[in-house]
Scaffold this motif. Structure first.
Motif, PDB file in Angstrom:
ATOM      1  N   PRO A  89       0.796  -1.230   0.000  1.00  0.00           N
ATOM      2  CA  PRO A  89       0.000   0.000   0.000  1.00  0.00           C
ATOM      3  C   PRO A  89       0.826   1.276   0.000  1.00  0.00           C
ATOM      4  O   PRO A  89       0.307   2.354  -0.314  1.00  0.00           O
ATOM      5  CB  PRO A  89      -0.828  -0.112   1.285  1.00  0.00           C
ATOM      6  N   ASP A  90       2.107   1.176   0.332  1.00  0.00           N
ATOM      7  CA  ASP A  90       2.981   2.349   0.309  1.00  0.00           C
ATOM      8  C   ASP A  90       4.031   2.249  -0.796  1.00  0.00           C
ATOM      9  O   ASP A  90       4.987   3.024  -0.825  1.00  0.00           O
ATOM     10  CB  ASP A  90       3.684   2.504   1.669  1.00  0.00           C
ATOM     11  N   GLY A  91       3.835   1.305  -1.725  1.00  0.00           N
ATOM     12  CA  GLY A  91       4.825   1.075  -2.763  1.00  0.00           C
ATOM     13  C   GLY A  91       4.413   1.614  -4.114  1.00  0.00           C
ATOM     14  O   GLY A  91       3.804   2.687  -4.221  1.00  0.00           O
ATOM     15  N   TYR A  92       4.703   0.846  -5.132  1.00  0.00           N
ATOM     16  CA  TYR A  92       4.536   1.266  -6.521  1.00  0.00           C
ATOM     17  C   TYR A  92       3.083   1.673  -6.795  1.00  0.00           C
ATOM     18  O   TYR A  92       2.152   0.906  -6.541  1.00  0.00           O
ATOM     19  CB  TYR A  92       4.932   0.117  -7.439  1.00  0.00           C
ATOM     20  N   GLY A  93       2.882   2.890  -7.310  1.00  0.00           N
ATOM     21  CA  GLY A  93       1.553   3.380  -7.640  1.00  0.00           C
ATOM     22  C   GLY A  93       0.752   3.912  -6.467  1.00  0.00           C
ATOM     23  O   GLY A  93      -0.401   4.308  -6.636  1.00  0.00           O
ATOM     24  N   SER A  94       1.360   3.977  -5.286  1.00  0.00           N
ATOM     25  CA  SER A  94       0.593   4.318  -4.081  1.00  0.00           C
ATOM     26  C   SER A  94       0.209   5.793  -4.000  1.00  0.00           C
ATOM     27  O   SER A  94      -0.647   6.157  -3.197  1.00  0.00           O
ATOM     28  CB  SER A  94       1.376   3.931  -2.825  1.00  0.00           C
ATOM     29  N   ARG A  95       0.834   6.636  -4.830  1.00  0.00           N
ATOM     30  CA  ARG A  95       0.451   8.056  -4.859  1.00  0.00           C
ATOM     31  C   ARG A  95      -0.035   8.465  -6.247  1.00  0.00           C
ATOM     32  O   ARG A  95      -0.019   9.656  -6.582  1.00  0.00           O
ATOM     33  CB  ARG A  95       1.635   8.921  -4.415  1.00  0.00           C
ATOM     34  N   VAL A  96      -0.455   7.483  -7.032  1.00  0.00           N
ATOM     35  CA  VAL A  96      -0.934   7.733  -8.390  1.00  0.00           C
ATOM     36  C   VAL A  96      -2.459   7.760  -8.382  1.00  0.00           C
ATOM     37  O   VAL A  96      -3.101   6.838  -7.883  1.00  0.00           O
ATOM     38  CB  VAL A  96      -0.416   6.652  -9.356  1.00  0.00           C
ATOM     39  N   ARG A  97      -3.016   8.817  -8.940  1.00  0.00           N
ATOM     40  CA  ARG A  97      -4.479   8.949  -9.010  1.00  0.00           C
ATOM     41  C   ARG A  97      -5.088   7.714  -9.668  1.00  0.00           C
ATOM     42  O   ARG A  97      -4.597   7.249 -10.700  1.00  0.00           O
ATOM     43  CB  ARG A  97      -4.823  10.211  -9.801  1.00  0.00           C
ATOM     44  N   TRP A  98      -6.155   7.197  -9.084  1.00  0.00           N
ATOM     45  CA  TRP A  98      -6.859   5.988  -9.530  1.00  0.00           C
ATOM     46  C   TRP A  98      -6.130   4.693  -9.169  1.00  0.00           C
ATOM     47  O   TRP A  98      -6.732   3.641  -9.151  1.00  0.00           O
ATOM     48  CB  TRP A  98      -7.142   5.990 -11.042  1.00  0.00           C
ATOM     49  N   TYR A  99      -4.863   4.754  -8.904  1.00  0.00           N
ATOM     50  CA  TYR A  99      -4.083   3.536  -8.636  1.00  0.00           C
ATOM     51  C   TYR A  99      -3.734   3.366  -7.161  1.00  0.00           C
ATOM     52  O   TYR A  99      -3.131   2.368  -6.781  1.00  0.00           O
ATOM     53  CB  TYR A  99      -2.782   3.563  -9.439  1.00  0.00           C
ATOM     54  N   ASP A 100      -4.097   4.311  -6.327  1.00  0.00           N
ATOM     55  CA  ASP A 100      -3.611   4.339  -4.941  1.00  0.00           C
ATOM     56  C   ASP A 100      -4.463   3.468  -4.007  1.00  0.00           C
ATOM     57  O   ASP A 100      -4.929   3.916  -2.962  1.00  0.00           O
ATOM     58  CB  ASP A 100      -3.539   5.775  -4.433  1.00  0.00           C
ATOM     59  N   VAL A 101      -4.634   2.216  -4.391  1.00  0.00           N
ATOM     60  CA  VAL A 101      -5.381   1.259  -3.567  1.00  0.00           C
ATOM     61  C   VAL A 101      -4.601   0.992  -2.287  1.00  0.00           C
ATOM     62  O   VAL A 101      -3.387   0.743  -2.325  1.00  0.00           O
ATOM     63  CB  VAL A 101      -5.617  -0.049  -4.344  1.00  0.00           C
ATOM     64  N   ARG A 102      -5.287   1.009  -1.151  1.00  0.00           N
ATOM     65  CA  ARG A 102      -4.612   0.851   0.138  1.00  0.00           C
ATOM     66  C   ARG A 102      -4.745  -0.547   0.722  1.00  0.00           C
ATOM     67  O   ARG A 102      -3.829  -1.049   1.363  1.00  0.00           O
ATOM     68  CB  ARG A 102      -5.191   1.855   1.161  1.00  0.00           C
ATOM     69  N   GLN A 103      -5.883  -1.161   0.535  1.00  0.00           N
ATOM     70  CA  GLN A 103      -6.193  -2.409   1.237  1.00  0.00           C
ATOM     71  C   GLN A 103      -6.303  -3.596   0.287  1.00  0.00           C
ATOM     72  O   GLN A 103      -6.803  -3.466  -0.835  1.00  0.00           O
ATOM     73  CB  GLN A 103      -7.519  -2.264   1.992  1.00  0.00           C
ATOM     74  N   THR A 104      -5.864  -4.749   0.736  1.00  0.00           N
ATOM     75  CA  THR A 104      -6.165  -6.004   0.052  1.00  0.00           C
ATOM     76  C   THR A 104      -7.549  -6.461   0.505  1.00  0.00           C
ATOM     77  O   THR A 104      -7.839  -6.478   1.705  1.00  0.00           O
ATOM     78  CB  THR A 104      -5.110  -7.072   0.393  1.00  0.00           C
ATOM     79  N   THR A 105      -8.402  -6.790  -0.449  1.00  0.00           N
ATOM     80  CA  THR A 105      -9.784  -7.151  -0.125  1.00  0.00           C
ATOM     81  C   THR A 105     -10.210  -8.386  -0.918  1.00  0.00           C
ATOM     82  O   THR A 105      -9.609  -8.727  -1.936  1.00  0.00           O
ATOM     83  CB  THR A 105     -10.757  -6.000  -0.464  1.00  0.00           C
ATOM     84  N   VAL A 106     -11.255  -9.033  -0.445  1.00  0.00           N
ATOM     85  CA  VAL A 106     -11.867 -10.162  -1.149  1.00  0.00           C
ATOM     86  C   VAL A 106     -13.350  -9.875  -1.255  1.00  0.00           C
ATOM     87  O   VAL A 106     -14.014  -9.583  -0.242  1.00  0.00           O
ATOM     88  CB  VAL A 106     -11.633 -11.492  -0.412  1.00  0.00           C
ATOM     89  N   ILE A 107     -13.887  -9.914  -2.480  1.00  0.00           N
ATOM     90  CA  ILE A 107     -15.315  -9.642  -2.676  1.00  0.00           C
ATOM     91  C   ILE A 107     -15.948 -10.759  -3.498  1.00  0.00           C
ATOM     92  O   ILE A 107     -15.275 -11.425  -4.298  1.00  0.00           O
ATOM     93  CB  ILE A 107     -15.561  -8.290  -3.383  1.00  0.00           C
TER      94      ILE A 107
END
Length: 438
Positions: A89-107
């Motif tokens: 969540p603090d790595g690659y793409g973490s400050r990119v608009r639309w790409y800054d996903v923080r959490q791993t989730t299962v849906i």
């Protein structure tokens, strides 16, 4: 311009179905509404997000409904695992608009889709169903199966398969008494930008070469659901090739990103070119934060390298968006805006006028699902500042002037972007958009 009411003097005109609003104020939820559902994420609570949208004056959301994944991939989607682009969540793409996903989730993906439509129905919000699957969506899965299934489809058949998947979606909604929530379907987002152009000869503009594929897809959808509007969707307004718009479209969607000064920055720093051409020293001085790694050092972990192929973002652009000083980035745009000011304003007006002209030619409703400046860093404020905000106001005024069926305040005016907190601008623009015609 497209029909301004449910009645038209042209027998060929496509009327807006009576159960839909005469104008849509659209907020762009794209794929974010399912990749960002974890604790503290903007779509953790769909009801709350929709309630806020209504409070700000919106009556429509535009989404990636993941139609291929749900209906044509053959994959089990009952436990779809989604994660940050680089797994961190603090790595690659973490400050990119639309790409800054923080959490791993299962849906449970299909259940989640139905939850959105039910919540939208409760709040009186309509849904535009699109797909970003040949652009970005699969990059957030924790394995490449979705991406691989998409690319196993022959490029010549991809738009037809997507259209059939959208028809499957309509069947599902009808089964659950939710078909009335659907405003329109798009076979795919920005058809000429991404993997839908694979296998084309390349001798002409992609919009021209995609015409046959798009018409085949739209025909496949209409054979099953002629009562639902079906809109091809284009990045920008491709003014040199609009002669090739699908003749069987029943709506049109365009994204008038005017770029201008942002184009200048992208070109100056080679953000969409070969990383070997990136001017590292100049970027360090003019755009980046102190202590930023070099572009060569900032890359996806090897185990996630396939995700860059599943996305159309270029490494240099991701890197600069991740590591820029947002104030430096904004300052560069303001410093260079002067020579572009008139050109950007003219492009916005002209593109909206041209889009409306072709919608009238085809006698179909028109909407603008994205726009107005372009792809800026997540923490930049150019769109919310005095220049960008005025472009939003102007774009909404132009949309109303040409009789567009729907429009946005701005692509960044959505829960996954900082602009969501700029409530005054959104209320102002949505009120202007939905005001009764004079």
């Amino acid at each position: 311009m497209p029909p301004k009411s449910r009645e038209s003097s042209s027998p060929q005109a496509t009327a807006i179905p009576a159960h839909l609003p005469e104008r849509l104020a659209i907020t762009l939820w794209d794929f974010s509404w399912y990749v960002r559902t974890g604790p503290g994420e903007p779509f953790e609570d769909l009801d709350a997000a929709l309630a806020k949208a209504v409070d700000l004056g919106y009556n429509a959301v535009r989404i990636c409904a993941m139609p291929f994944l749900l209906f044509r991939s053959g994959l089990d989607t009952t436990a779809l695992r989604l994660e940050p682009l680089g797994g961190d969540p603090d790595g690659y793409g973490s400050r990119v608009r639309w790409y800054d996903v923080r959490q791993t989730t299962v849906i449970d993906a299909k259940a989640h889709l139905l939850d959105l439509f039910r919540a939208a129905d409760r709040h009186g919000v309509k849904v535009i169903s699109s797909s970003w699957e040949y652009q970005q969506s699969p990059a957030f899965a924790d394995d490449p199966a979705w991406y691989e299934a998409l690319h196993a489809v022959d490029p010549e058949d991809r738009l037809t398969v997507l259209a059939e998947a959208q028809a499957d979606l309509v069947d599902l909604l009808a089964e659950h008494g939710l078909a009335h929530v659907l405003a329109c379907v798009e076979p795919h987002n920005e058809v000429q930008i991404g993997h839908l152009t694979a296998g084309l000869p390349g001798a002409a503009d992609a919009v021209v070469e995609l015409q046959d594929r798009l018409e085949a897809g739209i025909a496949a959808f209409q054979a099953r659901h002629p009562e639902v509007l079906c809109a091809p969707n284009y990045g920008g307004v491709p003014t040199g090739s609009l002669r090739s718009l699908p003749r069987n479209a029943t709506a049109l969607a365009f994204h008038p990103y005017v770029y201008g000064v942002l184009d200048d920055l992208i070109e100056e720093f080679g953000l969409r070119r070969d990383p070997a051409e990136f001017p590292q020293e100049r970027a360090d001085a003019e755009l980046l934060r102190p202590g930023a790694p070099t572009l060569a050092e900032w890359r996806l972990p090897e185990a996630h390298a396939w995700k860059l192929k599943a996305s159309i973002m270029q490494p240099a652009e991701i890197y600069v968006h991740d590591w820029c000083d947002p104030e430096k980035f904004d300052r560069w745009l303001y410093d260079h805006y002067g020579p572009q000011r008139i050109a950007m304003a003219n492009r916005l007006r002209d593109w909206i006028d041209v889009a409306a002209d072709h919608a009238e030619r085809l006698a179909v409703p028109l909407f603008f699902g994205e726009g107005w400046v372009g792809y800026t860093p997540r923490d930049g404020r150019f769109e919310e500042g005095p220049v960008g905000a005025q472009l939003c106001r102007d774009a909404v005024a132009h949309s109303v002037r040409v009789g567009a069926w729907g429009s946005i305040v701005c692509s960044n005016a959505a829960p996954q972007h900082p602009m969501w907190t700029d409530e005054a601008l959104q209320r102002e623009c949505n009120a202007a958009l939905l005001a009764p015609a004079k």
